[in-house]
Design a protein around this motif. Structure first.
Motif, PDB file in Angstrom:
ATOM      1  N   CYS A  25       0.827  -1.197   0.000  1.00 32.63           N
ATOM      2  CA  CYS A  25       0.000   0.000   0.000  1.00 32.63           C
ATOM      3  C   CYS A  25       0.865   1.252   0.000  1.00 32.63           C
ATOM      4  O   CYS A  25       1.987   1.239   0.490  1.00 32.63           O
ATOM      5  CB  CYS A  25      -0.896   0.018   1.236  1.00 32.63           C
ATOM      6  N   TYR A  48      -4.058  13.078  -7.471  1.00 31.79           N
ATOM      7  CA  TYR A  48      -5.352  12.461  -7.153  1.00 31.79           C
ATOM      8  C   TYR A  48      -6.142  12.121  -8.413  1.00 31.79           C
ATOM      9  O   TYR A  48      -6.823  11.094  -8.460  1.00 31.79           O
ATOM     10  CB  TYR A  48      -6.172  13.361  -6.226  1.00 31.79           C
ATOM     11  N   ASP A  52      -7.419   8.457  -9.084  1.00 32.53           N
ATOM     12  CA  ASP A  52      -8.855   8.220  -9.293  1.00 32.53           C
ATOM     13  C   ASP A  52      -9.109   7.495 -10.609  1.00 32.53           C
ATOM     14  O   ASP A  52      -9.931   6.573 -10.667  1.00 32.53           O
ATOM     15  CB  ASP A  52      -9.634   9.535  -9.259  1.00 32.53           C
ATOM     16  N   THR A  55      -8.041   3.913 -10.225  1.00 29.36           N
ATOM     17  CA  THR A  55      -8.986   3.188  -9.376  1.00 29.36           C
ATOM     18  C   THR A  55     -10.249   2.855 -10.169  1.00 29.36           C
ATOM     19  O   THR A  55     -10.727   1.720 -10.130  1.00 29.36           O
ATOM     20  CB  THR A  55      -9.329   4.018  -8.118  1.00 29.36           C
ATOM     21  N   ARG A  62      -8.593   1.233  -3.589  1.00 33.44           N
ATOM     22  CA  ARG A  62      -8.466   2.329  -2.628  1.00 33.44           C
ATOM     23  C   ARG A  62      -9.128   1.915  -1.328  1.00 33.44           C
ATOM     24  O   ARG A  62     -10.264   1.459  -1.309  1.00 33.44           O
ATOM     25  CB  ARG A  62      -9.141   3.582  -3.197  1.00 33.44           C
ATOM     26  N   TYR A  71      -6.648   8.066   2.100  1.00 32.75           N
ATOM     27  CA  TYR A  71      -6.735   6.713   1.571  1.00 32.75           C
ATOM     28  C   TYR A  71      -5.351   6.120   1.338  1.00 32.75           C
ATOM     29  O   TYR A  71      -4.377   6.838   1.154  1.00 32.75           O
ATOM     30  CB  TYR A  71      -7.490   6.716   0.237  1.00 32.75           C
ATOM     31  N   TYR A  73      -3.597   3.191  -1.318  1.00 29.10           N
ATOM     32  CA  TYR A  73      -3.836   2.584  -2.627  1.00 29.10           C
ATOM     33  C   TYR A  73      -2.974   1.355  -2.764  1.00 29.10           C
ATOM     34  O   TYR A  73      -1.888   1.265  -2.183  1.00 29.10           O
ATOM     35  CB  TYR A  73      -3.499   3.576  -3.744  1.00 29.10           C
TER      36      TYR A  73
END
Length: 137
Positions: A25, A48, A52, A55, A62, A71, A73
């Motif tokens: 992570c 970000y 995003d 993800t 996440r 968060y 990842y």
């Protein structure tokens, strides 16, 4: 109209960073620090936005960070079928363990059936202390 995908040095370095995490992570802050170390100054919004997109594309998972606001990842490259199992997240270091054993899967399927609910396994996690953090106490 589809948005164009731009291929930049920053996006290449982001991919390199994620590939080198070897299923560990990481946070957006850690990624930002890595980019600065490489001489690339990228604003948080760009970082970000990239996280995003990855993800949403299923390339990252996440999780709510248990140790800070925000968060963590994790790459899905080596984790086939994360939507089919639950996860364990360490409250101290944030590491993720995939609970993909048959007993856990059978229990969750039975629980879903008995309670007439649908559990989103990809977003579900149990929290506690991993072996490494337990041994440090």
């Amino acid at each position: 109209m589809l948005q164009k995908s731009y291929h930049t040095k920053a996006s290449d370095l982001i991919l390199t960073y994620i590939e080198n995490k070897n299923n560990c992570c990481f946070t957006a802050g850690e990624l930002s620090a890595f980019l600065r170390e490489q001489g690339i100054n990228v604003n948080k919004t760009t970082i970000y936005r990239n996280l995003d997109k990855m993800t949403a594309a299923g390339k990252l998972i996440r999780h709510k960070s248990p140790v800070a606001d925000g968060y963590t990842y994790q790459s899905t490259e080596d984790q086939n079928h994360c939507e089919e199992h639950m996860h364990f997240q360490c409250c101290k270091c944030g590491s993720i363990v995939h609970l993909s054993d048959k007993k856990t899967a059978d229990y969750l399927n039975e629980l879903s059936k008995n309670l007439n609910i649908e559990i989103d396994l990809k977003l579900s996690s149990l929290n506690g202390l991993c072996k490494k953090c337990r041994n440090q106490e």
